[in-house]
Design a protein around this motif. Sequence first.
Motif, mmCIF file in Angstrom:
data_model
loop_
_atom_site.group_PDB
_atom_site.id
_atom_site.type_symbol
_atom_site.label_atom_id
_atom_site.label_comp_id
_atom_site.label_asym_id
_atom_site.label_seq_id
_atom_site.Cartn_x
_atom_site.Cartn_y
_atom_site.Cartn_z
ATOM 1 N N HIS A 22 -6.099 -0.276 8.555
ATOM 2 C CA HIS A 22 -6.405 0.680 9.616
ATOM 3 C C HIS A 22 -7.662 0.222 10.353
ATOM 4 O O HIS A 22 -8.456 -0.564 9.830
ATOM 5 C CB HIS A 22 -6.667 2.078 9.042
ATOM 6 N N SER A 35 0.641 0.780 0.767
ATOM 7 C CA SER A 35 1.019 -0.095 1.873
ATOM 8 C C SER A 35 2.523 -0.015 2.102
ATOM 9 O O SER A 35 3.272 0.512 1.283
ATOM 10 C CB SER A 35 0.613 -1.546 1.583
ATOM 11 N N ASP A 52 -0.923 1.999 4.426
ATOM 12 C CA ASP A 52 -0.081 3.172 4.680
ATOM 13 C C ASP A 52 -0.949 4.425 4.608
ATOM 14 O O ASP A 52 -1.465 4.769 3.550
ATOM 15 C CB ASP A 52 1.035 3.227 3.641
ATOM 16 N N ALA A 53 -1.116 5.091 5.743
ATOM 17 C CA ALA A 53 -2.019 6.242 5.813
ATOM 18 C C ALA A 53 -1.390 7.477 5.204
ATOM 19 O O ALA A 53 -0.237 7.812 5.488
ATOM 20 C CB ALA A 53 -2.408 6.521 7.259
ATOM 21 N N LYS A 190 -1.587 6.581 16.327
ATOM 22 C CA LYS A 190 -0.667 6.184 15.261
ATOM 23 C C LYS A 190 0.548 5.508 15.887
ATOM 24 O O LYS A 190 1.378 6.142 16.522
ATOM 25 C CB LYS A 190 -0.187 7.376 14.429
ATOM 26 N N GLU A 193 5.734 2.912 12.485
ATOM 27 C CA GLU A 193 5.686 2.032 11.313
ATOM 28 C C GLU A 193 6.514 0.774 11.527
ATOM 29 O O GLU A 193 6.354 -0.221 10.794
ATOM 30 C CB GLU A 193 6.168 2.772 10.066
ATOM 31 N N THR A 220 -2.076 3.511 10.494
ATOM 32 C CA THR A 220 -0.680 3.101 10.389
ATOM 33 C C THR A 220 -0.011 3.850 9.251
ATOM 34 O O THR A 220 -0.579 4.029 8.182
ATOM 35 C CB THR A 220 -0.581 1.583 10.162
ATOM 36 N N GLY A 221 1.211 4.273 9.508
ATOM 37 C CA GLY A 221 1.961 5.019 8.513
ATOM 38 C C GLY A 221 3.198 5.610 9.141
ATOM 39 O O GLY A 221 3.456 5.433 10.338
ATOM 40 N N ASP A 222 3.970 6.340 8.358
ATOM 41 C CA ASP A 222 5.213 6.885 8.885
ATOM 42 C C ASP A 222 5.009 8.260 9.512
ATOM 43 O O ASP A 222 3.943 8.867 9.408
ATOM 44 C CB ASP A 222 6.303 6.919 7.815
ATOM 45 N N THR A 225 4.553 11.577 7.137
ATOM 46 C CA THR A 225 3.276 11.697 6.436
ATOM 47 C C THR A 225 2.107 11.614 7.416
ATOM 48 O O THR A 225 1.421 12.599 7.678
ATOM 49 C CB THR A 225 3.151 10.611 5.353
ATOM 50 N N ALA A 226 1.869 10.422 7.966
ATOM 51 C CA ALA A 226 0.726 10.246 8.859
ATOM 52 C C ALA A 226 0.890 11.020 10.163
ATOM 53 O O ALA A 226 -0.051 11.669 10.643
ATOM 54 C CB ALA A 226 0.515 8.761 9.145
#
Length: 496
Positions: A22, A35, A52-53, A190, A193, A220-222, A225-226
Amino acid sequence: MPAPAHDTLLRRAEELDPPDQHHIDGVDEPGGGASFAVVSPRDGRLLVEVADAGSAEVDLAVAAARRAFDSGPWPRLAPADRGRILLRVAELLQEKREQLALTITLEMGKPYTEAHDIELRAAINTFRWYGQLADKLTDESPHTSPDALALVTREPAGVVGAVVPWNFPLTLASWKVAPALAAGCTVVLKPSENSPLSALLLGRIATEAGLPAGVLNVVTGDGPTAGRAIGLHPGVDVLAFTGSTAVGRHFLRYAADSNLKRVWLELGGKSPNIILPDAPDLERAAATAAWGIFFNQGEMCTAPSRLLVHSSVAERVTEAIVARARELRVGDPLDPATEMGALVREAHLDRVLDHIGTGVDEGARLLAGGERTLHHTGGSYLRPTVFDRVEPGMRLAREEIFGPVLSVLTFDDLDEAVRLANATEYGLAAGLWTSDLSTAHRVSRALRAGTVWVNCYEEGDLTVPFGGMKQSGNGRDKSAHALEKYTELKTTWIQL
């Protein structure tokens, strides 16, 4: 300048060192150790494992943006000084153009030539345009009674959460980030992903350009979630999202369940492209229709996926498009000769193939494509696909496919064409081909779309706004109107 040779691009791609952390508060941040894999659709290879946030990383990024807004220098800088830094971002994007284009090609599959010549040009121009605009905005002083002075000022709205998709990862990030920064806001970005790497590079570049710590943070993340954590976060004042209509609904719920943050949405499309018999150049209309649906592998919200063509010229136009589909070169996106690259992910390719299968089952006629290709590469490639005999109630005509799939529908009169064009829940864009000026004006007014292109498609520049009607969203990107999303109007009434 011509693109480097294929072997040169292959070598330079191998030499890339993708970011994997990040970018928070001006530095790279590894996060909590989780991650996810970023896999290239070009050949199915792992590019890198990226941080992976979760909610903790989002909290960290929002806290940094909050500090930078509440007590940092950015909102308090003279607009001209903010503009100079945005211009420096544009300069650095230009300097690193090849690296960024290679990164985009590897992470989401578009041809390098398009990433370099089109996507990077748009991102560079966006930061340059808003950098030049930053000190040219004016407030208002309405004429009121002689014993009072009224001031209407625009103030930055606060912390912006920007969630952007993978199909134009840097262009669409720039459309959110540049006007938000020009207005004096701070940002938590964001990316998808599927395409996080170019956005992480943007975060580093912005810091290198002189953006103060915390002003632009990239996590960064999906989405579940993020993205959800950003949507629900009480420290975020404004949310700007580009993506599917289904996910856009989630962000509206997140706002309702948190602090009622403003939510600006640019969502899906099922854009009609109407060709009338008096089109000034039927060959050019057909060529543009083919280009529009196959450009960027059809992975565009504005893609003219519904071709509405008058029955008297339908055969001629359709044959030209089918011929172009069959000759289009699908291949390695690092090859400068490639005209259509890989779809973003194997799962997305499967989804597009499912739409194609349903189209056949429902009775549409498959004229070209409809099958995957280049299996040996390990990548996600599809042949350009054309259907005719498509009926308005078919899935092909109703749902956004987000792939290189064209549905041809015919009509016999102008009223029918307008009815067909508007018979969708979407309202992002439309095209119209006619030589009659009155028809151009009347039909453009009748079409429920945020943008109508007449005798062209996908044209425009940063002076004009972009956004949708109906379930294609609200608010506008590009132009000075984009600043309306990132500013608040304040009235000050002074009794004299």
